[in-house]
Design a protein around this motif. Structure first.
Motif, PDB file in Angstrom:
ATOM      1  N   ASP A   9       0.848  -1.183   0.000  1.00 58.55           N
ATOM      2  CA  ASP A   9       0.000   0.000   0.000  1.00 58.55           C
ATOM      3  C   ASP A   9       0.889   1.240   0.000  1.00 58.55           C
ATOM      4  O   ASP A   9       1.501   1.576   1.020  1.00 58.55           O
ATOM      5  CB  ASP A   9      -0.900  -0.017   1.239  1.00 58.55           C
ATOM      6  N   PHE A  10       0.987   1.917  -1.151  1.00 59.06           N
ATOM      7  CA  PHE A  10       1.819   3.118  -1.257  1.00 59.06           C
ATOM      8  C   PHE A  10       1.077   4.286  -0.606  1.00 59.06           C
ATOM      9  O   PHE A  10       0.205   4.901  -1.215  1.00 59.06           O
ATOM     10  CB  PHE A  10       2.131   3.422  -2.724  1.00 59.06           C
ATOM     11  N   ARG A  11       1.427   4.605   0.623  1.00 62.04           N
ATOM     12  CA  ARG A  11       0.730   5.646   1.370  1.00 62.04           C
ATOM     13  C   ARG A  11       1.421   6.990   1.192  1.00 62.04           C
ATOM     14  O   ARG A  11       2.646   7.085   1.239  1.00 62.04           O
ATOM     15  CB  ARG A  11       0.670   5.302   2.855  1.00 62.04           C
ATOM     16  N   THR A  12       0.627   8.035   0.997  1.00 56.94           N
ATOM     17  CA  THR A  12       1.143   9.396   0.985  1.00 56.94           C
ATOM     18  C   THR A  12       1.173   9.900   2.424  1.00 56.94           C
ATOM     19  O   THR A  12       0.131  10.002   3.079  1.00 56.94           O
ATOM     20  CB  THR A  12       0.264  10.318   0.123  1.00 56.94           C
ATOM     21  N   VAL A  13       2.378  10.193   2.926  1.00 55.30           N
ATOM     22  CA  VAL A  13       2.538  10.576   4.330  1.00 55.30           C
ATOM     23  C   VAL A  13       2.769  12.077   4.492  1.00 55.30           C
ATOM     24  O   VAL A  13       2.840  12.584   5.613  1.00 55.30           O
ATOM     25  CB  VAL A  13       3.688   9.779   4.989  1.00 55.30           C
ATOM     26  N   GLY A  14       2.878  12.789   3.389  1.00 52.24           N
ATOM     27  CA  GLY A  14       3.037  14.236   3.442  1.00 52.24           C
ATOM     28  C   GLY A  14       2.855  14.826   2.061  1.00 52.24           C
ATOM     29  O   GLY A  14       3.057  14.144   1.052  1.00 52.24           O
ATOM     30  N   ASP A  29       4.646  15.202  -3.123  1.00 52.66           N
ATOM     31  CA  ASP A  29       4.137  14.212  -2.179  1.00 52.66           C
ATOM     32  C   ASP A  29       5.282  13.395  -1.602  1.00 52.66           C
ATOM     33  O   ASP A  29       6.243  13.062  -2.315  1.00 52.66           O
ATOM     34  CB  ASP A  29       3.155  13.254  -2.866  1.00 52.66           C
ATOM     35  N   GLN A  30       5.181  13.069  -0.329  1.00 50.00           N
ATOM     36  CA  GLN A  30       6.094  12.116   0.297  1.00 50.00           C
ATOM     37  C   GLN A  30       5.358  10.781   0.388  1.00 50.00           C
ATOM     38  O   GLN A  30       4.300  10.692   1.023  1.00 50.00           O
ATOM     39  CB  GLN A  30       6.533  12.583   1.693  1.00 50.00           C
ATOM     40  N   VAL A  31       5.922   9.765  -0.284  1.00 50.97           N
ATOM     41  CA  VAL A  31       5.229   8.486  -0.430  1.00 50.97           C
ATOM     42  C   VAL A  31       6.073   7.374   0.177  1.00 50.97           C
ATOM     43  O   VAL A  31       7.274   7.253  -0.109  1.00 50.97           O
ATOM     44  CB  VAL A  31       4.963   8.179  -1.922  1.00 50.97           C
ATOM     45  N   GLU A  32       5.438   6.560   0.999  1.00 54.35           N
ATOM     46  CA  GLU A  32       6.120   5.438   1.631  1.00 54.35           C
ATOM     47  C   GLU A  32       6.319   4.312   0.619  1.00 54.35           C
ATOM     48  O   GLU A  32       5.390   3.871  -0.047  1.00 54.35           O
ATOM     49  CB  GLU A  32       5.310   4.938   2.824  1.00 54.35           C
ATOM     50  N   MET A  33       7.576   3.856   0.521  1.00 57.15           N
ATOM     51  CA  MET A  33       7.947   2.814  -0.424  1.00 57.15           C
ATOM     52  C   MET A  33       8.082   1.459   0.286  1.00 57.15           C
ATOM     53  O   MET A  33       8.209   1.407   1.516  1.00 57.15           O
ATOM     54  CB  MET A  33       9.296   3.159  -1.074  1.00 57.15           C
ATOM     55  N   GLU A  40      10.139  11.247  -2.450  1.00 56.45           N
ATOM     56  CA  GLU A  40       9.378  12.408  -2.895  1.00 56.45           C
ATOM     57  C   GLU A  40       8.962  12.212  -4.344  1.00 56.45           C
ATOM     58  O   GLU A  40       9.765  11.815  -5.183  1.00 56.45           O
ATOM     59  CB  GLU A  40      10.227  13.679  -2.761  1.00 56.45           C
ATOM     60  N   ARG A  41       7.714  12.516  -4.620  1.00 62.63           N
ATOM     61  CA  ARG A  41       7.182  12.382  -5.973  1.00 62.63           C
ATOM     62  C   ARG A  41       6.528  13.701  -6.387  1.00 62.63           C
ATOM     63  O   ARG A  41       5.688  14.228  -5.664  1.00 62.63           O
ATOM     64  CB  ARG A  41       6.150  11.250  -6.065  1.00 62.63           C
ATOM     65  N   GLU A  42       6.930  14.224  -7.548  1.00 62.25           N
ATOM     66  CA  GLU A  42       6.312  15.421  -8.105  1.00 62.25           C
ATOM     67  C   GLU A  42       5.038  15.020  -8.848  1.00 62.25           C
ATOM     68  O   GLU A  42       5.054  14.086  -9.656  1.00 62.25           O
ATOM     69  CB  GLU A  42       7.269  16.123  -9.067  1.00 62.25           C
ATOM     70  N   VAL A  43       3.966  15.724  -8.581  1.00 62.20           N
ATOM     71  CA  VAL A  43       2.675  15.410  -9.204  1.00 62.20           C
ATOM     72  C   VAL A  43       2.101  16.682  -9.817  1.00 62.20           C
ATOM     73  O   VAL A  43       1.932  17.689  -9.127  1.00 62.20           O
ATOM     74  CB  VAL A  43       1.670  14.842  -8.184  1.00 62.20           C
ATOM     75  N   VAL A  44       1.829  16.636 -11.108  1.00 61.41           N
ATOM     76  CA  VAL A  44       1.144  17.730 -11.782  1.00 61.41           C
ATOM     77  C   VAL A  44      -0.342  17.402 -11.803  1.00 61.41           C
ATOM     78  O   VAL A  44      -0.769  16.418 -12.412  1.00 61.41           O
ATOM     79  CB  VAL A  44       1.663  17.924 -13.220  1.00 61.41           C
ATOM     80  N   GLU A  45      -1.119  18.222 -11.107  1.00 59.85           N
ATOM     81  CA  GLU A  45      -2.578  18.100 -11.160  1.00 59.85           C
ATOM     82  C   GLU A  45      -3.073  18.843 -12.391  1.00 59.85           C
ATOM     83  O   GLU A  45      -2.635  19.953 -12.673  1.00 59.85           O
ATOM     84  CB  GLU A  45      -3.217  18.726  -9.927  1.00 59.85           C
ATOM     85  N   HIS A  46      -3.972  18.223 -13.125  1.00 60.62           N
ATOM     86  CA  HIS A  46      -4.458  18.828 -14.362  1.00 60.62           C
ATOM     87  C   HIS A  46      -5.934  18.512 -14.518  1.00 60.62           C
ATOM     88  O   HIS A  46      -6.447  17.550 -13.939  1.00 60.62           O
ATOM     89  CB  HIS A  46      -3.673  18.268 -15.558  1.00 60.62           C
ATOM     90  N   HIS A  47      -6.603  19.330 -15.307  1.00 61.17           N
ATOM     91  CA  HIS A  47      -7.979  18.996 -15.665  1.00 61.17           C
ATOM     92  C   HIS A  47      -8.006  17.685 -16.451  1.00 61.17           C
ATOM     93  O   HIS A  47      -7.051  17.333 -17.149  1.00 61.17           O
ATOM     94  CB  HIS A  47      -8.576  20.068 -16.579  1.00 61.17           C
TER      95      HIS A  47
END
Length: 212
Positions: A9-14, A29-33, A40-47
């Protein structure tokens, strides 16, 4: 790992937002591996977006040539547009975009394919519709890049060849053209226009709505 073992379960912790603009936001996002490391993962939110393979009675596809600033040239594309109203049904947005960009309407709509644009860094997803039984409607006065649009009806076989030759590189255009060819070759039934769309992105639109 066997097929019966539970997946990690890849949880986002921050998470923090570092940019928010007119059509996208960038968050970190800080994601538990697996193994406990936090990455840290960069995420572009888009329509979300819709695109339309508009097919006329002569088996020709309506394609538009439009300037795209990020790559600095014009591309051949399907009529398309953003889903920037969270409660608007995607097929209604597709009907609106088809009219605005081509002056066309269609009596028959179905879903060709859904495409996640680049899931390594963005939640953007495009639903590509097939529109058939076309007719002419009034087109609103175009502006900005849309004022430079060129509309061309391309025979399906030619469109397939231009996609495979590398002339067409727009992801929605290539996906839509080849999906139509594949559905015909395999006699695959298409989904209805209101088919469920579990990957429809809404995060960015909800963000904007929360700002009032």
């Amino acid at each position: 790992m066997t097929e019966h073992e539970p997946r990690f379960d890849f949880r986002t912790v921050g998470s923090k937002t570092v940019y928010e603009g007119a059509i996208l936001a960038l968050r970190l996002d800080q994601v538990e591996m697996p193994g406990g490391r936090v990455a840290e993962r960069e995420v572009v939110e888009h329509h979300g977006a819709v695109a339309i393979v508009a097919l006329d009675a002569s088996d020709r596809i309506a394609l538009i040539e439009q300037y795209r600033h990020p790559i600095g040239r014009r591309l051949w594309e399907l009529p398309a547009g953003l889903l920037d109203e969270i409660d608007e049904p995607p097929v209604d947005a597709a009907k609106r975009e088809l009219a605005e960009e081509t002056g066309l309407a269609a009596d028959t709509w179905s879903v060709l394919v859904d495409v996640t644009a680049s899931p390594g860094f963005t939640d953007e997803c495009v639903r590509i519709f097939l529109a058939e039984n076309l007719s002419q409607v009034d087109r609103p006065e175009p502006k900005d890049e849309e004022a430079d649009i060129v509309l061309e009806f391309v025979p399906l076989d030619e469109a397939i060849a231009r996609a495979l030759s590398g002339e067409f590189v727009n992801a929605s255009a290539v996906s839509g053209i080849l999906a139509l060819a594949a559905s015909r070759a395999g006699s695959v039934a298409l989904r209805p226009a209101d088919a469920p769309w579990p990957d429809l992105p809404t995060t960015f639109e909800r963000r904007k709505k929360s700002h009032g």
